[in-house]
Design a protein around this motif. Structure first.
Motif, PDB file in Angstrom:
ATOM      1  N   ILE A  31       0.961  -1.332  -0.539  1.00  0.00           N
ATOM      2  CA  ILE A  31      -0.063   0.113   0.064  1.00  0.00           C
ATOM      3  C   ILE A  31       1.231   0.978   0.268  1.00  0.00           C
ATOM      4  O   ILE A  31       1.537   1.547   0.648  1.00  0.00           O
ATOM      5  CB  ILE A  31      -0.843  -0.250   0.876  1.00  0.00           C
ATOM      6  N   LEU A  32       0.515   2.100  -0.937  1.00  0.00           N
ATOM      7  CA  LEU A  32       1.148   3.115  -1.468  1.00  0.00           C
ATOM      8  C   LEU A  32       0.833   4.430  -0.900  1.00  0.00           C
ATOM      9  O   LEU A  32      -0.770   5.065  -1.314  1.00  0.00           O
ATOM     10  CB  LEU A  32       2.249   3.507  -2.033  1.00  0.00           C
ATOM     11  N   LEU A  50      -0.235   1.626  -9.056  1.00  0.00           N
ATOM     12  CA  LEU A  50       0.260   0.943  -7.803  1.00  0.00           C
ATOM     13  C   LEU A  50       0.377  -0.587  -8.603  1.00  0.00           C
ATOM     14  O   LEU A  50       1.657  -0.682  -8.102  1.00  0.00           O
ATOM     15  CB  LEU A  50      -0.738   0.985  -6.120  1.00  0.00           C
ATOM     16  N   GLU A  51      -0.535  -0.864  -9.324  1.00  0.00           N
ATOM     17  CA  GLU A  51       0.454  -2.161  -9.912  1.00  0.00           C
ATOM     18  C   GLU A  51       1.856  -2.099 -10.412  1.00  0.00           C
ATOM     19  O   GLU A  51       2.911  -2.977 -10.373  1.00  0.00           O
ATOM     20  CB  GLU A  51      -0.771  -2.638 -10.856  1.00  0.00           C
ATOM     21  N   GLY A  52       1.494  -1.294 -11.324  1.00  0.00           N
ATOM     22  CA  GLY A  52       2.966  -0.402 -12.177  1.00  0.00           C
ATOM     23  C   GLY A  52       4.090  -0.405 -11.174  1.00  0.00           C
ATOM     24  O   GLY A  52       5.381   0.143 -11.881  1.00  0.00           O
ATOM     25  N   LEU A  53       4.225   0.012  -9.876  1.00  0.00           N
ATOM     26  CA  LEU A  53       5.188   0.266  -9.250  1.00  0.00           C
ATOM     27  C   LEU A  53       5.350  -1.049  -8.189  1.00  0.00           C
ATOM     28  O   LEU A  53       6.395  -0.800  -7.232  1.00  0.00           O
ATOM     29  CB  LEU A  53       4.743   1.505  -8.008  1.00  0.00           C
ATOM     30  N   GLU A  54       5.453  -1.284  -8.209  1.00  0.00           N
ATOM     31  CA  GLU A  54       4.904  -3.341  -7.360  1.00  0.00           C
ATOM     32  C   GLU A  54       6.893  -3.904  -7.582  1.00  0.00           C
ATOM     33  O   GLU A  54       7.375  -3.951  -6.502  1.00  0.00           O
ATOM     34  CB  GLU A  54       4.587  -4.215  -7.752  1.00  0.00           C
ATOM     35  N   ASP A  85      -9.041   2.371  -1.177  1.00  0.00           N
ATOM     36  CA  ASP A  85     -10.032   1.223  -1.289  1.00  0.00           C
ATOM     37  C   ASP A  85      -9.505   0.196  -2.699  1.00  0.00           C
ATOM     38  O   ASP A  85      -9.544  -0.882  -2.767  1.00  0.00           O
ATOM     39  CB  ASP A  85     -11.438   1.335  -1.782  1.00  0.00           C
ATOM     40  N   ASP A  86      -8.634   0.620  -3.463  1.00  0.00           N
ATOM     41  CA  ASP A  86      -8.279  -0.351  -4.165  1.00  0.00           C
ATOM     42  C   ASP A  86      -6.710  -0.975  -4.271  1.00  0.00           C
ATOM     43  O   ASP A  86      -6.355  -1.135  -5.780  1.00  0.00           O
ATOM     44  CB  ASP A  86      -8.321   0.580  -5.796  1.00  0.00           C
ATOM     45  N   HIS A  87      -6.508  -0.581  -3.153  1.00  0.00           N
ATOM     46  CA  HIS A  87      -4.891  -0.842  -3.111  1.00  0.00           C
ATOM     47  C   HIS A  87      -5.407  -2.387  -2.289  1.00  0.00           C
ATOM     48  O   HIS A  87      -5.358  -2.544  -1.880  1.00  0.00           O
ATOM     49  CB  HIS A  87      -3.968   0.085  -2.159  1.00  0.00           C
ATOM     50  N   LEU A  88      -4.252  -2.827  -3.676  1.00  0.00           N
ATOM     51  CA  LEU A  88      -4.732  -4.713  -2.609  1.00  0.00           C
ATOM     52  C   LEU A  88      -3.168  -4.929  -1.469  1.00  0.00           C
ATOM     53  O   LEU A  88      -2.297  -4.380  -2.224  1.00  0.00           O
ATOM     54  CB  LEU A  88      -4.244  -5.563  -3.606  1.00  0.00           C
ATOM     55  N   ALA A  89      -3.360  -5.434  -0.550  1.00  0.00           N
ATOM     56  CA  ALA A  89      -2.471  -5.500   0.736  1.00  0.00           C
ATOM     57  C   ALA A  89      -1.896  -6.574   0.877  1.00  0.00           C
ATOM     58  O   ALA A  89      -3.126  -7.496   0.287  1.00  0.00           O
ATOM     59  CB  ALA A  89      -3.349  -5.129   1.980  1.00  0.00           C
ATOM     60  N   LEU A  90      -0.109  -7.543   0.457  1.00  0.00           N
ATOM     61  CA  LEU A  90      -0.619  -8.208   0.368  1.00  0.00           C
ATOM     62  C   LEU A  90       1.002  -8.017   0.766  1.00  0.00           C
ATOM     63  O   LEU A  90       2.025  -7.243   0.083  1.00  0.00           O
ATOM     64  CB  LEU A  90      -0.240  -8.636  -0.661  1.00  0.00           C
ATOM     65  N   HIS A  91       1.825  -8.854   1.722  1.00  0.00           N
ATOM     66  CA  HIS A  91       3.044  -9.023   2.911  1.00  0.00           C
ATOM     67  C   HIS A  91       4.171  -9.956   1.421  1.00  0.00           C
ATOM     68  O   HIS A  91       3.527 -10.197   0.247  1.00  0.00           O
ATOM     69  CB  HIS A  91       2.496 -10.413   3.392  1.00  0.00           C
ATOM     70  N   ASP A  92       5.165  -9.252   1.652  1.00  0.00           N
ATOM     71  CA  ASP A  92       6.498  -9.529   0.805  1.00  0.00           C
ATOM     72  C   ASP A  92       6.847 -10.429   0.259  1.00  0.00           C
ATOM     73  O   ASP A  92       7.547 -10.756  -0.815  1.00  0.00           O
ATOM     74  CB  ASP A  92       7.264  -8.024   1.104  1.00  0.00           C
ATOM     75  N   GLY A  93       6.398 -12.225   1.785  1.00  0.00           N
ATOM     76  CA  GLY A  93       7.025 -12.814   0.570  1.00  0.00           C
ATOM     77  C   GLY A  93       8.273 -13.047   1.643  1.00  0.00           C
ATOM     78  O   GLY A  93       9.320 -13.924   1.554  1.00  0.00           O
ATOM     79  N   HIS A  94       9.425 -12.004   3.005  1.00  0.00           N
ATOM     80  CA  HIS A  94      10.337 -12.592   2.892  1.00  0.00           C
ATOM     81  C   HIS A  94      10.828 -11.983   4.271  1.00  0.00           C
ATOM     82  O   HIS A  94      11.183 -12.619   4.671  1.00  0.00           O
ATOM     83  CB  HIS A  94      11.365 -10.849   2.005  1.00  0.00           C
ATOM     84  N   GLU A  95      10.402 -10.723   4.781  1.00  0.00           N
ATOM     85  CA  GLU A  95      10.402 -10.234   6.260  1.00  0.00           C
ATOM     86  C   GLU A  95       9.177 -10.839   6.781  1.00  0.00           C
ATOM     87  O   GLU A  95       8.673 -11.078   7.549  1.00  0.00           O
ATOM     88  CB  GLU A  95      10.546  -8.619   6.316  1.00  0.00           C
TER      89      GLU A  95
END
Length: 262
Positions: free
Chosen positions: A91-92, A108-112, A168-178
């Protein structure tokens, strides 16, 4: 006196974390992540996204809104909180330099692909903002709590907690590292699962969840924290006839001010 007792307390490292909020079907929800088991602080615990403030986080004053009157330390904390939230949950809280609206989910998808280099320290927040012509929306953060790790701990953090409403349209998802898992969760559910032993929740996190649970919606949570005096909390241990107690200032406003240690 033992060597441990004689040692000079570690200097607390500035850190920041965000309680990212939304309103679910049953009311207030907060985004939390599960720390990787190989992380040396709160490994395996359910925590709020956050981490250490980088020295370069204060270098973007001209690329922030809502920072008038803040010194560099306060600025760095807010920038660090936003950066860490982007790194850890995607989320940004930022807007294009030519817009008054926060970036949408498509942008936001383009900044992943920036999340990993930011997290690894291969890119500073300023380099990221310059590359994408973005402004950080620091006014979206609401100061919720301030905790300092006790002096007897070998690693200490000086952590500021902030509330923010997730777009509302920001998909929150953990990074898989920390972090290795994530969840939007009702604060009371998090407390119930911790009490049942199905979640690991450390003392400061639990007390802040308890405080958050007093609010029924994201709007009321933000209003409540804006109207509350933030008292710095540095827990200490008191030895009594019936055992040792972990204590915090009563005026901090938490549901408890002491707890018997195992």
């Amino acid at each position: 006196m033992s060597d441990r007792e004689k040692r000079i307390p570690a200097t607390p490292v500035p850190a920041a974390t965000i309680l990212m909020l939304r309103d679910g079907d049953k009311g207030l929800e907060v985004f939390m992540v599960v720390r990787h088991h190989q992380i040396d602080f709160a490994s395996g615990a359910l925590v709020f996204p956050g981490g250490k403030v980088a020295s370069s986080d204060a270098d973007v004053r001209s690329q922030c809104t809502g920072v008038d009157g803040l010194d560099d330390g306060e600025l760095g904390l807010r920038v660090g909180a936003i950066r860490e939230a982007f790194e850890e949950c995607g989320i940004l809280l930022a807007r294009p330099a030519d817009s008054s609206e926060l970036i949408d989910g498509k942008r936001l998808e383009g900044l992943e692909h920036y999340r990993k280099p930011l997290a690894d320290g291969d890119m500073t927040i300023k380099e990221f903002l310059d590359a994408e012509n973005l402004i950080l929306a620091c006014e979206t953060l609401h100061h919720f709590a301030h905790w300092v790790t006790p002096m007897m701990m070998p690693k200490r953090f000086d952590t500021h907690f902030y509330l923010a409403l997730a777009p509302d349209d920001h998909l929150a998802l953990h990074d898989g590292h920390e972090s290795v898992d994530s969840i939007w969760i009702d604060p009371q559910q998090a407390l119930d699962e911790a009490a049942a032993g199905t979640r690991t929740v450390i003392f400061p996190t639990r007390l802040n969840i308890e405080l958050l649970a007093q609010s029924k919606s994201s709007a009321s949570a933000i209003e409540d924290t804006d109207n509350r005096t933030i008292v710095s909390v540095e827990p200490w241990v008191e030895s009594r006839e019936d055992g040792k107690f972990l204590c915090i200032p009563k005026e901090a406003g938490y549901l408890i001010s002491e707890e018997k240690m195992p």
